[in-house]
Scaffold this active site. Structure first.
Site, short mmCIF file in Angstrom:
data_model
loop_
_atom_site.label_atom_id
_atom_site.label_comp_id
_atom_site.label_asym_id
_atom_site.label_seq_id
_atom_site.Cartn_x
_atom_site.Cartn_y
_atom_site.Cartn_z
N SER A 121 -9.35 -5.64 7.90
CA SER A 121 -9.01 -7.06 7.88
C SER A 121 -10.22 -7.89 7.46
O SER A 121 -10.80 -7.66 6.40
CB SER A 121 -8.46 -7.46 9.26
OG SER A 121 -7.87 -8.72 9.23
N ASP A 253 2.64 -6.68 5.29
CA ASP A 253 1.49 -7.27 5.98
C ASP A 253 1.50 -8.78 5.81
O ASP A 253 1.39 -9.29 4.70
CB ASP A 253 0.20 -6.67 5.40
CG ASP A 253 -1.04 -7.01 6.22
OD1 ASP A 253 -1.03 -8.04 6.92
OD2 ASP A 253 -2.01 -6.25 6.16
N HIS A 282 -0.53 -4.26 10.16
CA HIS A 282 -1.89 -4.75 9.92
C HIS A 282 -2.81 -4.32 11.06
O HIS A 282 -3.95 -3.90 10.82
CB HIS A 282 -1.87 -6.28 9.80
CG HIS A 282 -3.20 -6.88 9.47
ND1 HIS A 282 -3.67 -6.98 8.18
CD2 HIS A 282 -4.16 -7.41 10.25
CE1 HIS A 282 -4.86 -7.54 8.18
NE2 HIS A 282 -5.18 -7.81 9.43
#
Length: 304
Positions: A121, A253, A282
């Site tokens: 991320s 996502d 995610h």
């Protein structure tokens, strides 16, 4: 410090902020390569414990697998909280987290040791920003569910951006109330939250370490800054480093939609850009840590 045979979890001051580290394996005089995990947000490295343990096992302990929490995302041990609060304005910003990771690497990993990064991320964005600041040879960067562009315009970003701007101050007050509850009650609440999910054991302890007004406030402020800073794709930076980058996009996502991956693949047709075909979320550390460790360990073999 919590330790087992090949695992250590400890706090170390980085830019003055006590920071939680998780290490599988040691860096010794003959160590050639280290795998370093840079987390998402919340940046509590213990969420990645199952993933890191499985990755270390799959690699048969040949390569140390280390991870570093984001500054201020794990409540420091008893100490000068007034100083930590002051430092948070400098170190716990998005730019501060970038300096924090550069400092950790330079102070803890010798320059002759090669690095393999695993970012998740916003950790992928941080990796991109530190590549030009290191003397180490970078063998590969595995960018998992990468938030490196247009965060505020993503489906989740459109929901969270106004909430982070106007309501984030409420969360530390709510968390303060929860922090007074008995430990067993907090564990029960965490179990209720994840009652329909088969979560790894580290998720509960990681969440407990995150539940403090200090940690939650720092995490939300960093998230607020992410929505503003992570916007236009840095094409020159990616062009420079694409030969060492590998991307893994989710198929569903809300933070980095599949369209972002397809556009990146169109822009860099020879790049190593893959799409998950298993439906992992995610937050893969919650629902797919062992599976993602298998994928990354196989993917990393040519670079070890």
């Amino acid at each position: 410090m919590a330790a087992s045979r090949n695992r250590w979890m400890e706090f170390q001051p980085i830019l003055g902020m006590p920071t939680c580290l998780l290490k599988y394996g040691k860096v010794q005089s003959d160590t050639q390569t280290v795998i370093l995990v840079i987390p998402g947000n919340p940046g509590v490295i213990e969420y990645y414990d199952c993933f890191m343990e499985e990755l270390y096992r799959r690699l048969e302990g040949r390569v140390p697998v280390w991870g570093v929490s984001h500054a201020g995302h794990v409540q420091p041990p008893d100490g000068n909280q007034q100083l930590y609060d002051k430092l948070s304005y400098e170190v716990c910003t998005l730019e501060g987290q970038i300096r924090h990771k550069v400092t950790f690497i330079k102070e803890n990993i010798p320059a002759n040791v090669k690095l393999i990064f695993i970012g998740h991320s916003i950790g992928c964005y941080i990796i991109l920003k530190i590549l030009d600041q290191l003397d180490h040879k970078i063998k590969r960067c595995f960018m998992l569910f990468p938030t490196i562009e247009r965060m505020a315009a993503s489906p989740n970003g459109r929901v969270y951006t106004p909430a982070l701007k106007y309501l984030r101050w409420l969360a530390p007050f709510l968390v303060k109330g929860v922090s007074y509850l008995p430990e067993n009650t907090k564990r029960w609440l965490i179990e209720c939250h994840f009652k329909n999910e088969d979560i790894p054991s580290c998720t509960q302890s990681a969440t407990l370490s995150f539940i403090s007004p200090f940690s939650v406030s720092n995490s939300l402020y960093m998230a607020h800054q992410e929505m503003q800073a992570v916007d236009k794709l840095d094409v020159p930076l990616l062009t420079r480093h694409m030969p060492i980058l590998s991307f893994y996009f989710g198929s569903c996502d809300g933070w980095c939609p599949l369209a972002y991956g397809e556009e990146l693949r169109s822009r860099f047709p020879t790049g190593d850009i893959r799409t998950c075909d298993q439906g992992y979320s995610h937050a893969y550390v919650i629902d797919a840590s062992p599976q993602m460790a298998d994928i990354v360990s196989d993917w990393a073999q040519p670079f070890l």
